[in-house]
Scaffold this active site. Structure first.
Site, mmCIF file in Angstrom:
data_model
loop_
_atom_site.group_PDB
_atom_site.id
_atom_site.type_symbol
_atom_site.label_atom_id
_atom_site.label_comp_id
_atom_site.label_asym_id
_atom_site.label_seq_id
_atom_site.Cartn_x
_atom_site.Cartn_y
_atom_site.Cartn_z
ATOM 1 N N HIS A 7 0.837 -1.204 0.000
ATOM 2 C CA HIS A 7 0.000 0.000 0.000
ATOM 3 C C HIS A 7 0.867 1.247 0.000
ATOM 4 C CE1 HIS A 7 0.502 -0.834 4.406
ATOM 5 N NE2 HIS A 7 0.674 0.479 4.463
ATOM 6 N N HIS A 79 3.899 7.149 3.850
ATOM 7 C CA HIS A 79 4.868 6.054 3.714
ATOM 8 C C HIS A 79 4.455 5.120 2.583
ATOM 9 C CE1 HIS A 79 2.042 4.010 6.631
ATOM 10 N NE2 HIS A 79 2.312 2.968 5.877
ATOM 11 N N GLU A 130 7.765 1.064 5.027
ATOM 12 C CA GLU A 130 7.260 -0.016 5.870
ATOM 13 C C GLU A 130 7.518 -1.335 5.154
ATOM 14 O OE1 GLU A 130 3.007 0.114 6.535
ATOM 15 O OE2 GLU A 130 3.078 -1.415 8.103
#
Lengths: 134, 134
Positions: A7, A79, A130
């Site tokens: 994502h 992010h 991430e």
């Protein structure tokens, strides 16, 4: 080493407005809001054919995205999350190469119930990265 | 209306260093650099299984990412590009809903030789959005 983009996260000041922007203005499919108190955010996922956009609204007084929204009150890209097969092996390889892992260096449980880690933006082109084990 | 995430763009001060970060540190497949004088950038694509990351370095004195890098010298996430079927129909629908298109409102030719448009970040959660017709 890197798998799919799981994502792209966008921090937003108001989740209802952000959800309407993606659902109504851009015509995308959006999930119901999900509160993640452990991460200090409420999330909505925008489902796209090949990946997801994660809309993040601060939850609680100590939300990790509060400082970001103070600097960027209208919101902004926060992010990018990449999938990895073995998060501990990837972490160890990155640390050996000099990259910094945020927090205590141990994976937490992410929005999908899988282990996640965050890498220091200064080591990755000013971008918070991430990693999620899938 | 929105199709796939075509790419996530990261503006970087130095393309060689950025390419090495993704290729060597993160173990991803990267393209050769491609100069796009019309857009004022040189690009490298990081090929991931489901989408791409586009690394952007300023090209020329009037690069549109120069101001971004002045504010964020280490680099950072710059825009997200969504695929659409019919860019003029999508543009007209967005403009009718009150959203602003950057430039003169007409598509330019993007890095993949396809028509592209950019939408105003203030209308999309502080995020610069590119649309690409595929």
């Amino acid at each position: 080493m890197l798998g799919k983009v799981n994502h792209i996260a966008i921090a937003v000041p108001d989740l209802a407005t952000a959800t309407a922007t993606y659902r109504d203005t851009l015509g995308a499919t959006v999930s119901a809001p999900q509160a993640l108190p452990e991460h200090g955010v409420t999330v909505v996922f925008v489902e796209l054919p090949n990946t997801k956009v994660e809309l993040l609204e601060p939850l609680g007084a100590a939300s990790p995205i509060a400082a970001f929204l103070e600097k960027s009150p209208a919101g902004g890209m926060h992010h990018i999350c990449y999938e990895v097969d073995d998060i501990l092996a990837v972490r160890d390889r990155l640390v050996a190469s000099g990259a910094r892992v945020l927090g205590d260096g141990n994976p937490k449980t992410g929005a999908h119930g899988k282990p996640v880690l965050f890498l220091h933006p200064k080591d990755f082109l000013g971008t918070l990265v991430e990693l999620e084990e899938v």
